[in-house]
Design an enzyme around this catalytic site. Structure first.
Site, PDB file in Angstrom:
ATOM      1  N   ASN A   1      40.860  30.748  42.193  1.00 31.53           N
ATOM      2  CA  ASN A   1      41.281  30.075  43.423  1.00 31.53           C
ATOM      3  C   ASN A   1      42.334  28.986  43.284  1.00 31.53           C
ATOM      4  O   ASN A   1      42.876  28.551  44.287  1.00 31.53           O
ATOM      5  CB  ASN A   1      40.051  29.487  44.129  1.00 31.53           C
ATOM      6  CG  ASN A   1      39.188  30.575  44.695  1.00 31.53           C
ATOM      7  OD1 ASN A   1      39.488  31.138  45.736  1.00 31.53           O
ATOM      8  ND2 ASN A   1      38.133  30.927  43.981  1.00 31.53           N
TER       9      ASN A   1
ATOM     10  N   HIS B   1      49.853  31.303  27.937  1.00 30.99           N
ATOM     11  CA  HIS B   1      49.760  29.841  27.839  1.00 30.99           C
ATOM     12  C   HIS B   1      50.300  29.369  26.479  1.00 30.99           C
ATOM     13  O   HIS B   1      51.056  28.403  26.405  1.00 30.99           O
ATOM     14  CB  HIS B   1      48.306  29.370  28.019  1.00 30.99           C
ATOM     15  CG  HIS B   1      47.898  29.248  29.446  1.00 30.99           C
ATOM     16  ND1 HIS B   1      47.424  30.311  30.187  1.00 30.99           N
ATOM     17  CD2 HIS B   1      47.908  28.195  30.292  1.00 30.99           C
ATOM     18  CE1 HIS B   1      47.159  29.912  31.414  1.00 30.99           C
ATOM     19  NE2 HIS B   1      47.446  28.623  31.511  1.00 30.99           N
TER      20      HIS B   1
ATOM     21  N   TRP C   1      39.190  29.630  38.396  1.00 35.07           N
ATOM     22  CA  TRP C   1      40.343  30.419  37.947  1.00 35.07           C
ATOM     23  C   TRP C   1      40.805  31.419  39.000  1.00 35.07           C
ATOM     24  O   TRP C   1      41.952  31.827  39.005  1.00 35.07           O
ATOM     25  CB  TRP C   1      40.026  31.132  36.628  1.00 35.07           C
ATOM     26  CG  TRP C   1      40.046  30.156  35.495  1.00 35.07           C
ATOM     27  CD1 TRP C   1      38.965  29.715  34.790  1.00 35.07           C
ATOM     28  CD2 TRP C   1      41.180  29.457  34.968  1.00 35.07           C
ATOM     29  NE1 TRP C   1      39.357  28.789  33.862  1.00 35.07           N
ATOM     30  CE2 TRP C   1      40.712  28.618  33.941  1.00 35.07           C
ATOM     31  CE3 TRP C   1      42.538  29.459  35.254  1.00 35.07           C
ATOM     32  CZ2 TRP C   1      41.559  27.778  33.206  1.00 35.07           C
ATOM     33  CZ3 TRP C   1      43.382  28.630  34.523  1.00 35.07           C
ATOM     34  CH2 TRP C   1      42.892  27.806  33.521  1.00 35.07           C
TER      35      TRP C   1
ATOM     36  N   ILE D   1      46.629  31.191  43.224  1.00 36.14           N
ATOM     37  CA  ILE D   1      46.433  32.488  43.881  1.00 36.14           C
ATOM     38  C   ILE D   1      47.522  33.507  43.493  1.00 36.14           C
ATOM     39  O   ILE D   1      47.197  34.672  43.253  1.00 36.14           O
ATOM     40  CB  ILE D   1      46.335  32.320  45.420  1.00 36.14           C
ATOM     41  CG1 ILE D   1      45.043  31.573  45.780  1.00 36.14           C
ATOM     42  CG2 ILE D   1      46.408  33.647  46.163  1.00 36.14           C
ATOM     43  CD1 ILE D   1      43.762  32.345  45.599  1.00 36.14           C
ATOM     44  N   PRO D   2      48.818  33.134  43.383  1.00 36.38           N
ATOM     45  CA  PRO D   2      49.798  34.157  42.996  1.00 36.38           C
ATOM     46  C   PRO D   2      49.445  34.843  41.671  1.00 36.38           C
ATOM     47  O   PRO D   2      49.503  36.069  41.575  1.00 36.38           O
ATOM     48  CB  PRO D   2      51.111  33.370  42.890  1.00 36.38           C
ATOM     49  CG  PRO D   2      50.931  32.236  43.839  1.00 36.38           C
ATOM     50  CD  PRO D   2      49.484  31.865  43.755  1.00 36.38           C
ATOM     51  N   VAL D   3      49.051  34.040  40.662  1.00 34.40           N
ATOM     52  CA  VAL D   3      48.701  34.647  39.361  1.00 34.40           C
ATOM     53  C   VAL D   3      47.415  35.460  39.491  1.00 34.40           C
ATOM     54  O   VAL D   3      47.312  36.570  38.968  1.00 34.40           O
ATOM     55  CB  VAL D   3      48.562  33.550  38.266  1.00 34.40           C
ATOM     56  CG1 VAL D   3      47.936  34.126  37.006  1.00 34.40           C
ATOM     57  CG2 VAL D   3      49.921  32.960  37.940  1.00 34.40           C
TER      58      VAL D   3
HETATM   59  C1  COA Z   1      39.498  37.802  35.871  1.00 39.38           C
HETATM   60  C2  COA Z   1      39.622  37.578  37.344  1.00 39.38           C
HETATM   61  C3  COA Z   1      40.734  38.457  37.912  1.00 39.38           C
HETATM   62  C4  COA Z   1      38.294  37.923  38.001  1.00 39.38           C
HETATM   63  O1  COA Z   1      38.373  37.687  39.377  1.00 39.38           O
HETATM   64  P1  COA Z   1      37.059  37.771  40.302  1.00 39.38           P
HETATM   65  O2  COA Z   1      37.494  37.499  41.682  1.00 39.38           O
HETATM   66  O3  COA Z   1      36.006  36.927  39.708  1.00 39.38           O
HETATM   67  O4  COA Z   1      36.657  39.305  40.118  1.00 39.38           O
HETATM   68  P2  COA Z   1      35.531  40.157  40.864  1.00 39.38           P
HETATM   69  O5  COA Z   1      34.725  40.851  39.835  1.00 39.38           O
HETATM   70  O6  COA Z   1      34.832  39.305  41.852  1.00 39.38           O
HETATM   71  O7  COA Z   1      36.333  41.323  41.636  1.00 39.38           O
HETATM   72  C5  COA Z   1      37.530  41.090  42.302  1.00 39.38           C
HETATM   73  C6  COA Z   1      38.019  42.325  43.006  1.00 39.38           C
HETATM   74  O8  COA Z   1      37.915  43.475  42.175  1.00 39.38           O
HETATM   75  C7  COA Z   1      37.284  44.515  42.922  1.00 39.38           C
HETATM   76  N1  COA Z   1      36.544  45.409  42.041  1.00 39.38           N
HETATM   77  C8  COA Z   1      35.395  45.146  41.401  1.00 39.38           C
HETATM   78  N2  COA Z   1      35.015  46.229  40.716  1.00 39.38           N
HETATM   79  C9  COA Z   1      35.927  47.201  40.944  1.00 39.38           C
HETATM   80  C10 COA Z   1      36.086  48.553  40.520  1.00 39.38           C
HETATM   81  N3  COA Z   1      35.218  49.154  39.707  1.00 39.38           N
HETATM   82  N4  COA Z   1      37.183  49.235  40.930  1.00 39.38           N
HETATM   83  C11 COA Z   1      38.076  48.672  41.747  1.00 39.38           C
HETATM   84  N5  COA Z   1      37.971  47.383  42.200  1.00 39.38           N
HETATM   85  C12 COA Z   1      36.916  46.675  41.788  1.00 39.38           C
HETATM   86  C13 COA Z   1      36.365  43.783  43.859  1.00 39.38           C
HETATM   87  O9  COA Z   1      36.031  44.572  44.966  1.00 39.38           O
HETATM   88  C14 COA Z   1      37.215  42.636  44.265  1.00 39.38           C
HETATM   89  O10 COA Z   1      38.156  43.070  45.229  1.00 39.38           O
HETATM   90  P3  COA Z   1      38.631  42.158  46.457  1.00 39.38           P
HETATM   91  O11 COA Z   1      39.227  40.915  45.840  1.00 39.38           O
HETATM   92  O12 COA Z   1      39.623  43.005  47.149  1.00 39.38           O
HETATM   93  O13 COA Z   1      37.387  41.867  47.231  1.00 39.38           O
HETATM   94  C15 COA Z   1      39.932  36.081  37.680  1.00 39.38           C
HETATM   95  O14 COA Z   1      38.962  35.259  37.128  1.00 39.38           O
HETATM   96  C16 COA Z   1      41.288  35.655  37.167  1.00 39.38           C
HETATM   97  O15 COA Z   1      42.267  35.822  37.871  1.00 39.38           O
HETATM   98  N6  COA Z   1      41.342  35.078  35.945  1.00 39.38           N
HETATM   99  C17 COA Z   1      42.545  34.695  35.264  1.00 39.38           C
HETATM  100  C18 COA Z   1      43.273  33.645  36.001  1.00 39.38           C
HETATM  101  C19 COA Z   1      44.335  33.001  35.181  1.00 39.38           C
HETATM  102  O16 COA Z   1      44.487  33.212  34.025  1.00 39.38           O
HETATM  103  N7  COA Z   1      45.089  32.161  35.803  1.00 39.38           N
HETATM  104  C20 COA Z   1      46.099  31.438  35.143  1.00 39.38           C
HETATM  105  C21 COA Z   1      46.518  30.371  36.018  1.00 39.38           C
HETATM  106  S1  COA Z   1      47.572  29.256  35.202  1.00 39.38           S
END
Ligand code: COA
Length: 509
Positions: free
Chosen positions: A400, A439, A398, A403-405
């Site tokens: 990767n 969705h 999700w 990426i835009p979303v």
């Molecule tokens: C929920 C979601 C955002 C989680 O993403 P993730 O990459 O697993 O999240 P992580 O916990 O690894 O943290 C990501 C970022 O938050 C930052 N972060 C973590 N804790 C933090 C805090 N307390 N304060 C600030 N930033 C924080 C991390 O440093 C990291 O930053 P970076 O990307 O700049 O390195 C992701 O799974 C997502 O986008 N899901 C929904 C996607 C979706 O619905 N797509 C639809 C497509 S049709």
């Protein structure tokens, strides 16, 4: 007969000896030794046999071989005629063999052959079903009535409302609270107005409605980002900072396309029609005052992407009409009769074309179309997807595949929530909840049918992510992600189509 066998034996032996001699020669050089190891054979096989080159080197150095005793001579002779060495079979893991390129080719050949058979079977059974005119009827019921296009044109009102609100906020003629209220009205209306229109208009088709709602949803995310970034700019201005050297955003990609020198825009100089429309059409959901720009439009790149766009859209339409629609039509009866074994068979049958079309859609949208628009607009950041196909966890997928979303979720939702001290798990669940809402919104409203299958499909990602992350690793995790993609989507498709069919055809008849 015996003589022939013996002759055969003798004939066999000669080439074997020749082969052994050749192998020995190859192994005498370090390169030869390397090439043998690469093939996974035992490297020490020939080490006991002095090669011609070794002997030559020894002679040149004046090293003399010790006088060979008859016993040594005998063992040397037996070595010369032996054809077995201590070694593992290639398919044993202990052999260290890893070159399965031929097997991969075999998989591709089998895939092509199986699909060629399916293709032929489909043609024999249904004839040619591809009909480009029918596609137009999916968007329009009446050629003089274009409700979806009218809706898209009306969306400009919301863009203008956002721009004029920002202009007022920048000069301080309205307060932050008033600005927030105006945005609340603007963004809420942006979501409810098109859905109310789609639900009430009878002249709009489900495909036309879905298209209009997609445009509005994208606009909602863009204007939300526009609001946030301009607010951050005001905050920085209030703390006496003059320019925006912001990194509130997700890490921006290095300007790999070689960015041209552009006039640096600073707040409130960005509040222009040109700037907001550039952002509206740019292939991103996250606003920035100074986007990385590519130095020029590469015409050959643009034409290649255009060709791909046209080709893959035709391919998708053809596959839907020729392959998916008949399979779905044949699935209705088992679903009505609740015949479980036939239902599973139909679902697995649908999984193949559905998955193929989804993969083509991914390439068409995230590679061809987005790169086309980006090239045309000289938008430099081309990171529209990452290697989701290697996902070993559901969260990696999700984060990767879109990426835009994902960037928007991180920048405008996840990080602000985490910054307020919200637990990581709660923040992730909240994002999946919002994603599930959108969705469902994009499917249920155009179909005028609320069933929550898409919502549940998205929410089921949370327990699935936990299960895969907790119990599966490496290739098993990757296989689980692929299975969830291949099986999950056709289940949702069949559920919606079945309910739509029952609602519109069975109940009417
Ligand atoms: C929920 C979601 C955002 C989680 O993403 P993730 O990459 O697993 O999240 P992580 O916990 O690894 O943290 C990501 C970022 O938050 C930052 N972060 C973590 N804790 C933090 C805090 N307390 N304060 C600030 N930033 C924080 C991390 O440093 C990291 O930053 P970076 O990307 O700049 O390195 C992701 O799974 C997502 O986008 N899901 C929904 C996607 C979706 O619905 N797509 C639809 C497509 S049709």
């Amino acid at each position: 007969m015996l003589q022939i066998l013996k002759m055969g034996d003798r004939n066999d032996r000669v080439p074997m000896m020749t082969r052994r001699t050749r192998r020995t020669t190859i192994c005498a050089t370090p390169a030869g030794a390397n090439s043998k190891q690469a093939n996974g054979s035992a490297g020490e096989k020939t080490s006991s046999q002095p090669s011609h080159s070794n002997r030559k080197v020894k002679e040149e150095k004046g090293v003399h071989e010790p006088v060979t005793t008859p016993r040594k001579e005998r063992s040397k002779t037996s070595e010369r005629f032996s054809c077995h060495v201590l070694q593992e079979s290639l398919l044993s893991s202990a052999s260290g063999y890893s070159n399965y390129r031929g097997i991969l080719n075999w998989c591709v050949v089998m895939l092509v052959l199986c699909n060629a058979r399916l293709f032929l079977e489909n043609l024999i059974k249904y004839g040619i079903l591809v009909d480009p005119i029918q596609v137009v009827s999916l968007f329009l019921k009446d050629p003089y009535n274009w409700p979806a296009s009218c809706l898209v044109i009306v969306s400009n009102v919301f863009i203008m409302a956002a721009l004029y609100t920002e202009r007022r906020l920048s000069v301080g003629t309205i307060s932050e609270t008033t600005g927030t209220f105006l945005y609340l009205v603007n963004l809420t209306t942006l979501l409810f107005f098109p859905s109310a229109t789609v639900l009430t208009l009878t002249s709009i088709t489900p495909v036309g409605g879905a298209f209009a709602l997609c445009v509005y949803t994208i606009l909602f995310m863009k204007l939300y980002s526009y609001k946030d970034v301009n607010m951050w700019c005001r905050e920085i201005r209030h703390t006496k900072a003059r320019t925006l050297t912001r990194s509130h955003s997700c890490p921006s990609v290095a300007q790999s396309n070689g960015s041209a020198v552009h006039a640096h825009v600073s707040y409130p100089g960005n509040l222009t029609h040109r700037d907001i429309y550039y952002f509206v059409f740019a292939p991103t959901l996250c606003y920035e005052l100074n986007f990385p720009r590519s130095p020029r439009i590469r015409k050959s790149f643009l034409l290649r992407r255009l060709f791909e766009m046209l080709f893959f859209i035709q391919l998708q339409i053809g596959l839907v009409q020729q392959w998916m629609v008949p399979t779905i039509q044949n699935s209705m009866k088992p679903f009505q009769d609740m015949d479980f074994s036939r239902m599973i068979e139909r679902m697995l049958k649908l999984a193949v074309p559905n998955h193929l079309i989804w993969l083509i859609f991914f390439y068409w949208f995230f590679h061809s179309s987005m790169n086309f628009v980006a090239e045309l607009m000289r938008f430099g950041d081309r990171e529209f997807y990452q290697d989701w196909w290697n996902s070993e966890t559901v969260t990696y997928f999700w984060s990767n595949w879109n990426i835009p979303v994902h960037k928007w979720c991180l920048r405008h939702f996840y990080k602000p929530l985490m910054g307020r001290g919200v637990n990581k798990w709660v923040a992730q669940t909240a994002i999946f909840l919002v994603s599930a809402f959108f969705h469902e919104y994009l499917v249920s409203v155009p179909l005028k049918m609320f069933r929550l299958w898409a919502f549940m499909g998205m929410m089921s990602q949370i327990p699935l992510a936990w299960f895969v992350g907790r119990f599966l690793r490496g290739n098993y995790g990757n296989a689980a992600v692929w299975i969830s993609l291949i099986i999950g989507q056709p289940i949702a498709v069949l559920m919606y189509v079945h309910d739509f069919y029952v609602l519109h055809y069975v109940s009417q008849s």
